[in-house]
Design an enzyme around this catalytic site. Structure first.
Site, PDB file in Angstrom:
ATOM      1  N   ASP A   1     -53.420   2.320 -10.688  1.00 23.11           N
ATOM      2  CA  ASP A   1     -52.393   3.358 -10.753  1.00 23.11           C
ATOM      3  C   ASP A   1     -53.078   4.711 -10.996  1.00 23.11           C
ATOM      4  O   ASP A   1     -54.006   5.062 -10.285  1.00 23.11           O
ATOM      5  CB  ASP A   1     -51.361   3.011 -11.834  1.00 23.11           C
ATOM      6  CG  ASP A   1     -50.104   3.851 -11.756  1.00 23.11           C
ATOM      7  OD1 ASP A   1     -49.220   3.524 -10.938  1.00 23.11           O
ATOM      8  OD2 ASP A   1     -50.005   4.848 -12.493  1.00 23.11           O
TER       9      ASP A   1
ATOM     10  N   TYR B   1     -47.608  13.713 -12.636  1.00 20.26           N
ATOM     11  CA  TYR B   1     -47.115  13.733 -11.254  1.00 20.26           C
ATOM     12  C   TYR B   1     -46.969  15.171 -10.761  1.00 20.26           C
ATOM     13  O   TYR B   1     -47.297  15.491  -9.624  1.00 20.26           O
ATOM     14  CB  TYR B   1     -45.767  13.008 -11.174  1.00 20.26           C
ATOM     15  CG  TYR B   1     -45.883  11.512 -11.304  1.00 20.26           C
ATOM     16  CD1 TYR B   1     -45.971  10.698 -10.179  1.00 20.26           C
ATOM     17  CD2 TYR B   1     -45.924  10.904 -12.559  1.00 20.26           C
ATOM     18  CE1 TYR B   1     -46.083   9.319 -10.294  1.00 20.26           C
ATOM     19  CE2 TYR B   1     -46.045   9.528 -12.686  1.00 20.26           C
ATOM     20  CZ  TYR B   1     -46.126   8.744 -11.553  1.00 20.26           C
ATOM     21  OH  TYR B   1     -46.252   7.378 -11.684  1.00 20.26           O
TER      22      TYR B   1
ATOM     23  N   HIS C   1     -49.138  -4.975  -9.345  1.00 20.80           N
ATOM     24  CA  HIS C   1     -49.626  -3.627  -9.614  1.00 20.80           C
ATOM     25  C   HIS C   1     -50.262  -3.531 -10.996  1.00 20.80           C
ATOM     26  O   HIS C   1     -51.225  -2.793 -11.188  1.00 20.80           O
ATOM     27  CB  HIS C   1     -48.447  -2.661  -9.498  1.00 20.80           C
ATOM     28  CG  HIS C   1     -48.805  -1.226  -9.710  1.00 20.80           C
ATOM     29  ND1 HIS C   1     -49.456  -0.470  -8.775  1.00 20.80           N
ATOM     30  CD2 HIS C   1     -48.581  -0.399 -10.773  1.00 20.80           C
ATOM     31  CE1 HIS C   1     -49.627   0.762  -9.239  1.00 20.80           C
ATOM     32  NE2 HIS C   1     -49.108   0.827 -10.445  1.00 20.80           N
TER      33      HIS C   1
END
Length: 446
Positions: A233, A372, A424
């Site tokens: 990630d 982000y 993930h």
């Protein structure tokens, strides 16, 4: 500074004039209560007035100590939750269903014990050091084996260092976990700024490139002139950035999440952006990957679009409502575990809540989302990674590129393996398998 800090051994670095300081505070009922505390050895040269000034790069031991008032406040907020109406569909297409989230919240309020999570962290050697004006929290466990390879591993969102704790034994003491002494690692697990017990940056600019540069400072501050880096990630994005910077001493990186922007074939990437069909030259396997990418961008990328453009707006709800925070994090955990839609089949309730509660108690739901926004701003050009790269593809990952697609970003791909289980959150879901992959991935660079 060459400090041999590990396995909790800090006596040689402490001074008689150590003092206690408040790590962070949170307001409850108008009163400030300490969130965590640590002992700060006062190091550095004497100033002209005779006072001792702390060295800015000094490494300080850290212990978690959440006030009971914060846990009481959490349970009261959980009890006062105003729940939304149920979904109008029979699937997860509108998000996490109340019937799925309510049992987890009921357990959180009535049976979950944060003190056990706190004890897990405090049983490990934790530290804080200031890099580029921000305090960085990290766990540092040295292997008892000679010639262990230093490894820095980085978590992602919506995860934390809790994702990585079950890797510590297998990586630092492999002989007790089916490995060999020559497989051993010295392990450094930092917390990304704005997450967990690392400081929240007060100004913009902490993008993956800056974090990667900070990680190189951290490893060399710990006395590791040669090391490897690993991440999934955001940890993979940070490891990629570190590989592009290629500082002296970085031997290789391993990622279990690959950047689509640098590895997707250009014609397929253009088709994805335009909404058109995939190129005719894609194989059957590649067409599946293309359609999975399209589905993710159309149906699974909303969380990133919100945090990439309005992290402060979503942050009000994440800061004020523990169930709002839990839903935001749990939704993506459910989306990305190998057991799609059923996180508790891959992770225990306690494991999930350790992670969510850490976000709540540190009020890092809002600040963690800013990475982000930082990554969406103009930054470093995504040039190929300059150091050797190892990749493990887990079947439950969102993007599973074939080996030949990786050559654009990774011209020196030294290891590629597709495994049969794990999603993930592979390190969290499958720590034994993940440890075996890291041993194999870095074998040639030791």
């Amino acid at each position: 500074m060459d400090l041999d800090i590990g396995e909790g051994a800090l006596a040689s670095h402490e001074t008689s004039d150590s003092r206690q300081f408040s790590r962070r505070s949170l307001l409850l009922g108008g009163a400030a209560v300490g969130l965590a505390s640590a002992t700060l050895p006062l190091a550095g040269a004497l100033a002209s007035d005779g006072a001792r000034r702390p060295a800015p790069d000094w490494i300080r031991p850290f212990q978690v100590n959440i006030p009971e008032a914060a846990l009481v406040d959490l349970r009261l907020r959980l009890a006062a939750t105003r729940w939304p109406d149920g979904e109008t569909v029979t699937n997860r297409s509108q998000g996490i269903q109340p019937d799925k989230l309510k049992p987890l919240v009921d357990y959180w309020q009535s049976a979950y014990d944060w003190r056990q999570a706190e004890a897990k962290l405090n049983a490990l050697p934790q530290f804080v050091t200031n890099i580029d004006g921000v305090d960085i929290h990290f766990i540092h466990v040295r292997s008892p084996h000679d010639n262990a390879l230093p490894l820095i591993m980085t978590h992602g969102w919506p995860g934390s260092v809790f994702e990585l704790l079950n890797l510590i034994g297998p990586l630092t003491e492999p002989t007790a976990h089916g490995g060999k002494a020559e497989d051993a690692f010295h392990l450094v697990l930092p917390t990304i700024p704005g997450f967990g017990f690392s400081q929240k940056p007060s100004a913009s600019g902490w993008n993956p490139q800056r974090i990667a540069a900070a990680w190189d400072v951290l490893m060399k501050r710990l006395g590791y002139p040669r090391y490897v880096s690993q991440g999934g990630d955001w940890g993979a994005i940070i490891s990629d950035a570190l590989g592009r910077q290629a500082p002296n001493g970085l031997l290789a990186i391993h990622v279990n999440r690959v950047e689509r922007a640098t590895t997707f074939p250009p014609d397929a990437a253009q088709a994805l952006r335009s909404g058109g069909p995939g190129p005719d030259n894609l194989s059957a396997e590649e067409k599946v990957i293309f359609e999975e990418a399209r589905d993710f961008l159309n149906n699974g990328f909303g969380y990133a679009a919100i945090m990439g453009t309005r992290p402060e707006t979503i942050g009000y709800g994440l800061a004020d409502s523990p169930v709002g925070l839990a839903a935001w994090l749990y939704d993506k955990i459910a989306d990305w575990v190998y057991t799609r839609g059923d996180p508790e089949a891959a992770l225990s309730k306690d494991a999930i809540l350790d992670n969510i509660t850490l976000y709540w108690l540190t009020n890092t739901g809002p600040s963690s989302g800013r990475i982000y926004w930082e990554n969406a701003a103009p930054g470093a050009k995504l040039t190929p990674v300059k150091v050797p790269v190892a990749v493990t593809v887990f079947p439950g990952e969102v993007y599973k590129p074939p080996k030949h697609w990786l050559s654009r970003a990774y011209p020196n791909l030294i290891y590629y393996n597709r495994v049969e289980k794990g999603g993930h959150f592979a390190a969290w879901e499958e720590p034994k398998l993940f440890s075996e992959e890291l041993r194999a991935a870095f074998k040639t660079v030791r």
